[in-house]
Design a protein around this motif. Structure first.
Motif, PDB file in Angstrom:
ATOM      1  N   ALA A  77       0.841  -1.192   0.000  1.00 27.02           N
ATOM      2  CA  ALA A  77       0.000   0.000   0.000  1.00 27.02           C
ATOM      3  C   ALA A  77       0.875   1.240   0.000  1.00 27.02           C
ATOM      4  CB  ALA A  77      -0.931   0.009   1.203  1.00 27.02           C
ATOM      5  N   ILE A  78       0.297   2.317  -0.522  1.00 33.30           N
ATOM      6  CA  ILE A  78       0.937   3.633  -0.486  1.00 33.30           C
ATOM      7  C   ILE A  78       0.012   4.565   0.275  1.00 33.30           C
ATOM      8  CG2 ILE A  78       1.889   5.549  -1.832  1.00 33.30           C
ATOM      9  CD1 ILE A  78       1.066   2.421  -3.726  1.00 33.30           C
ATOM     10  N   VAL A  79       0.569   5.263   1.256  1.00 32.21           N
ATOM     11  CA  VAL A  79      -0.175   6.276   2.003  1.00 32.21           C
ATOM     12  C   VAL A  79       0.426   7.625   1.662  1.00 32.21           C
ATOM     13  CG1 VAL A  79      -0.724   7.190   4.295  1.00 32.21           C
ATOM     14  CG2 VAL A  79      -0.769   4.718   3.895  1.00 32.21           C
ATOM     15  N   SER A  80      -0.416   8.588   1.298  1.00 32.29           N
ATOM     16  CA  SER A  80       0.083   9.936   1.041  1.00 32.29           C
ATOM     17  C   SER A  80      -0.717  10.938   1.843  1.00 32.29           C
ATOM     18  CB  SER A  80       0.028  10.274  -0.454  1.00 32.29           C
ATOM     19  OG  SER A  80      -1.303  10.294  -0.938  1.00 32.29           O
ATOM     20  N   GLY A  81      -0.048  12.046   2.230  1.00 30.12           N
ATOM     21  CA  GLY A  81      -0.690  13.075   3.038  1.00 30.12           C
ATOM     22  C   GLY A  81      -0.439  14.456   2.470  1.00 30.12           C
ATOM     23  N   TYR A  82      -0.027  15.373   3.332  1.00 25.15           N
ATOM     24  CA  TYR A  82       0.185  16.756   2.929  1.00 25.15           C
ATOM     25  C   TYR A  82       1.229  16.836   1.821  1.00 25.15           C
ATOM     26  CZ  TYR A  82       1.590  21.668   3.175  1.00 25.15           C
ATOM     27  OH  TYR A  82       1.892  22.971   2.859  1.00 25.15           O
ATOM     28  N   LEU A  83       0.898  17.568   0.761  1.00 27.97           N
ATOM     29  CA  LEU A  83       1.811  17.767  -0.358  1.00 27.97           C
ATOM     30  C   LEU A  83       1.912  19.265  -0.633  1.00 27.97           C
ATOM     31  CD1 LEU A  83       0.436  14.842  -2.531  1.00 27.97           C
ATOM     32  CD2 LEU A  83       2.645  14.893  -1.343  1.00 27.97           C
ATOM     33  N   GLY A  84       3.153  19.773  -0.698  1.00 27.24           N
ATOM     34  CA  GLY A  84       3.362  21.209  -0.702  1.00 27.24           C
ATOM     35  C   GLY A  84       3.413  21.875  -2.051  1.00 27.24           C
ATOM     36  N   SER A  85       3.398  21.091  -3.134  1.00 31.63           N
ATOM     37  CA  SER A  85       3.465  21.692  -4.467  1.00 31.63           C
ATOM     38  C   SER A  85       2.762  20.774  -5.457  1.00 31.63           C
ATOM     39  CB  SER A  85       4.927  21.890  -4.896  1.00 31.63           C
ATOM     40  OG  SER A  85       5.546  20.651  -5.150  1.00 31.63           O
ATOM     41  N   THR A  86       2.389  21.340  -6.604  1.00 31.50           N
ATOM     42  CA  THR A  86       1.772  20.512  -7.648  1.00 31.50           C
ATOM     43  C   THR A  86       2.763  19.476  -8.163  1.00 31.50           C
ATOM     44  OG1 THR A  86       2.342  22.191  -9.307  1.00 31.50           O
ATOM     45  CG2 THR A  86       0.133  22.290  -8.361  1.00 31.50           C
ATOM     46  N   ASP A  87       4.050  19.801  -8.150  1.00 32.67           N
ATOM     47  CA  ASP A  87       5.059  18.820  -8.555  1.00 32.67           C
ATOM     48  C   ASP A  87       5.053  17.617  -7.616  1.00 32.67           C
ATOM     49  OD1 ASP A  87       5.841  20.357 -10.697  1.00 32.67           O
ATOM     50  OD2 ASP A  87       7.618  21.192  -9.716  1.00 32.67           O
ATOM     51  N   HIS A  88       4.883  17.876  -6.314  1.00 31.50           N
ATOM     52  CA  HIS A  88       4.807  16.776  -5.352  1.00 31.50           C
ATOM     53  C   HIS A  88       3.571  15.920  -5.598  1.00 31.50           C
ATOM     54  CE1 HIS A  88       7.637  18.091  -1.817  1.00 31.50           C
ATOM     55  NE2 HIS A  88       8.286  17.895  -2.953  1.00 31.50           N
ATOM     56  N   VAL A  89       2.441  16.568  -5.887  1.00 32.65           N
ATOM     57  CA  VAL A  89       1.213  15.811  -6.152  1.00 32.65           C
ATOM     58  C   VAL A  89       1.401  14.920  -7.370  1.00 32.65           C
ATOM     59  CG1 VAL A  89      -1.248  15.939  -6.659  1.00 32.65           C
ATOM     60  CG2 VAL A  89      -0.209  17.653  -5.160  1.00 32.65           C
ATOM     61  N   GLN A  90       1.955  15.474  -8.438  1.00 34.13           N
ATOM     62  CA  GLN A  90       2.174  14.689  -9.643  1.00 34.13           C
ATOM     63  C   GLN A  90       3.174  13.569  -9.396  1.00 34.13           C
ATOM     64  OE1 GLN A  90       0.439  15.062 -12.723  1.00 34.13           O
ATOM     65  NE2 GLN A  90       1.344  13.003 -12.835  1.00 34.13           N
ATOM     66  N   ALA A  91       4.184  13.844  -8.581  1.00 34.30           N
ATOM     67  CA  ALA A  91       5.174  12.811  -8.262  1.00 34.30           C
ATOM     68  C   ALA A  91       4.513  11.635  -7.548  1.00 34.30           C
ATOM     69  CB  ALA A  91       6.293  13.394  -7.398  1.00 34.30           C
ATOM     70  N   ASP A 123      -4.259  23.089  -4.120  1.00 32.70           N
ATOM     71  CA  ASP A 123      -5.631  22.721  -3.762  1.00 32.70           C
ATOM     72  C   ASP A 123      -6.433  22.333  -5.001  1.00 32.70           C
ATOM     73  OD1 ASP A 123      -4.838  23.388  -1.248  1.00 32.70           O
ATOM     74  OD2 ASP A 123      -6.244  25.041  -0.969  1.00 32.70           O
ATOM     75  N   GLU A 124      -6.392  23.169  -6.020  1.00 35.61           N
ATOM     76  CA  GLU A 124      -7.144  22.893  -7.244  1.00 35.61           C
ATOM     77  C   GLU A 124      -6.662  21.612  -7.911  1.00 35.61           C
ATOM     78  OE1 GLU A 124      -8.125  24.933 -11.606  1.00 35.61           O
ATOM     79  OE2 GLU A 124      -7.011  26.053 -10.085  1.00 35.61           O
ATOM     80  N   PHE A 125      -5.336  21.396  -7.922  1.00 35.69           N
ATOM     81  CA  PHE A 125      -4.763  20.199  -8.542  1.00 35.69           C
ATOM     82  C   PHE A 125      -5.229  18.944  -7.807  1.00 35.69           C
ATOM     83  CE2 PHE A 125      -1.557  17.195  -9.935  1.00 35.69           C
ATOM     84  CZ  PHE A 125      -1.259  17.598 -11.223  1.00 35.69           C
ATOM     85  N   LEU A 126      -5.204  18.995  -6.465  1.00 33.77           N
ATOM     86  CA  LEU A 126      -5.650  17.846  -5.675  1.00 33.77           C
ATOM     87  C   LEU A 126      -7.120  17.544  -5.931  1.00 33.77           C
ATOM     88  CD1 LEU A 126      -4.001  18.480  -2.185  1.00 33.77           C
ATOM     89  CD2 LEU A 126      -3.703  16.422  -3.567  1.00 33.77           C
ATOM     90  N   LEU A 127      -7.955  18.580  -5.895  1.00 31.84           N
ATOM     91  CA  LEU A 127      -9.384  18.380  -6.068  1.00 31.84           C
ATOM     92  C   LEU A 127      -9.715  17.837  -7.450  1.00 31.84           C
ATOM     93  CD1 LEU A 127     -10.634  21.649  -4.334  1.00 31.84           C
ATOM     94  CD2 LEU A 127     -10.862  19.325  -3.446  1.00 31.84           C
ATOM     95  N   ARG A 128      -8.940  18.253  -8.432  1.00 32.39           N
ATOM     96  CA  ARG A 128      -9.234  17.854  -9.811  1.00 32.39           C
ATOM     97  C   ARG A 128      -8.688  16.478 -10.155  1.00 32.39           C
ATOM     98  NH1 ARG A 128      -7.889  22.119 -14.447  1.00 32.39           N
ATOM     99  NH2 ARG A 128      -9.525  23.184 -13.261  1.00 32.39           N
ATOM    100  N   HIS A 129      -7.499  16.135  -9.633  1.00 35.38           N
ATOM    101  CA  HIS A 129      -6.813  14.934 -10.123  1.00 35.38           C
ATOM    102  C   HIS A 129      -6.684  13.794  -9.110  1.00 35.38           C
ATOM    103  CE1 HIS A 129      -5.683  16.978 -13.818  1.00 35.38           C
ATOM    104  NE2 HIS A 129      -5.212  17.993 -13.116  1.00 35.38           N
ATOM    105  N   MET A 130      -6.667  14.078  -7.804  1.00 35.83           N
ATOM    106  CA  MET A 130      -6.360  13.016  -6.852  1.00 35.83           C
ATOM    107  C   MET A 130      -7.434  11.942  -6.744  1.00 35.83           C
ATOM    108  SD  MET A 130      -3.935  11.759  -5.155  1.00 35.83           S
ATOM    109  CE  MET A 130      -2.669  12.977  -4.759  1.00 35.83           C
TER     110      MET A 130
END
Length: 283
Positions: A77-91, A123-130
């Motif tokens: 499993a992979i657990v992810s939490g707070y991400l500080g940039s859109t690059d981190h979210v995409q990573a 915020d927008e990136f997370l809401l749209r893609h996560m």
């Protein structure tokens, strides 16, 4: 032994991010691989902190290194939490794809942190893609409202909102701190929803002078660990509520701001007070 790749910030002092998630999972018998996206002296709610973030290519490089020694196939499993940039979210999204390419049974559980000082566009990136990139997620009430674009005032409305999110990708949504106009003010509501199930539970609300940080990470950690142990959705949820309540009670009784994870570790593993959950039959 199950293995979890936990992609979250780390604080040297206190409990937030991986510093709130790793020990509880270990105490529940899970082997944790912490990938620390940031290293800070302490969490940001103190108003002052020192430290820095690693860049997204380094995140990918660290996971590629695990793959190079043939261990990525053992990631359950992979657990992810707070991400500080859109690059981190995409990573994180790319890392999840890499893990699943090696082990298709691996699953991703995300705690989407919205509006907590992240970089521009996060915020927008997370809401749209996560939602499309996860198997499970644990939003707050406010984040759930943002995911569906409307106000939620009751449990039934929350169940319907969770199922709307589920249609985008995740199979399970665990809502922390659900606000329900029909619930007593001295209780904290939690809700878990799948396509066919919806369970609600409550624990006492403690009047902290300052609300502890890291409760969301603790919640996700316990739930993931219990699911990996083979618990049903309901049982894993009930264990999670009981464990989180035990930690909060120990923290309040000790007069602390930082979560008393070590003091409450036996209750994380085997909660003495089981609060239960009840089925929600939303129309």
């Amino acid at each position: 032994m199950k293995n979890v790749l936990s992609i979250q910030p780390h604080v040297v002092f206190g409990h937030a991010g991986n510093s709130a998630a790793v020990f509880p999972m270990q105490r529940l018998g899970v082997n944790v691989w912490p990938l620390e996206t940031m290293q800070f002296s302490n969490h940001m709610q103190y108003g002052h902190w020192a430290g820095s973030a690693i860049d997204a290519p380094q995140m990918a490089e660290l996971v590629e290194g695990i793959g190079a020694i043939g261990m990525l196939r053992r990631c359950d499993a992979i657990v992810s939490g707070y991400l500080g940039s859109t690059d981190h979210v995409q990573a994180v999204i790319d890392i999840v794809r890499s893990v699943k390419a090696t082990n298709p049974r691996a699953w991703h559980f995300c705690t989407p942190v919205i509006g907590k000082g992240a970089g521009a566009g996060v915020d927008e990136f997370l809401l749209r893609h996560m939602p499309e990139a996860v198997d499970g997620m644990s939003p707050t009430h406010d984040t759930l409202q943002k995911l569906v674009g409307r106000t939620i005032e009751t449990v039934d409305e929350a169940v319907l909102a969770c199922r709307e999110v589920i249609r985008r990708g995740p199979s399970v949504v665990l809502v922390k701190q659900l606000l329900d106009r029909n619930s007593p003010a001295d209780r904290v509501n939690l809700l878990i929803v799948t396509e066919n199930e919806a369970w609600m539970s409550q624990h006492p609300r403690y009047p902290f002078a300052r609300q502890p940080v890291g409760v969301g990470e603790l919640t996700s950690a316990v739930f993931v660990a219990r699911r990996l142990a083979g618990d049903s959705i309901r049982t894993a949820f009930e264990h999670t509520v009981a464990a989180v309540h035990a930690v909060l009670k120990a923290t309040y009784d000790a007069g602390r701001y930082e979560l008393e994870l070590v003091a409450a570790q036996d209750d994380i593993a085997r909660p003495r007070e089981w609060l239960g959950a009840w089925f929600v039959d939303a129309a």
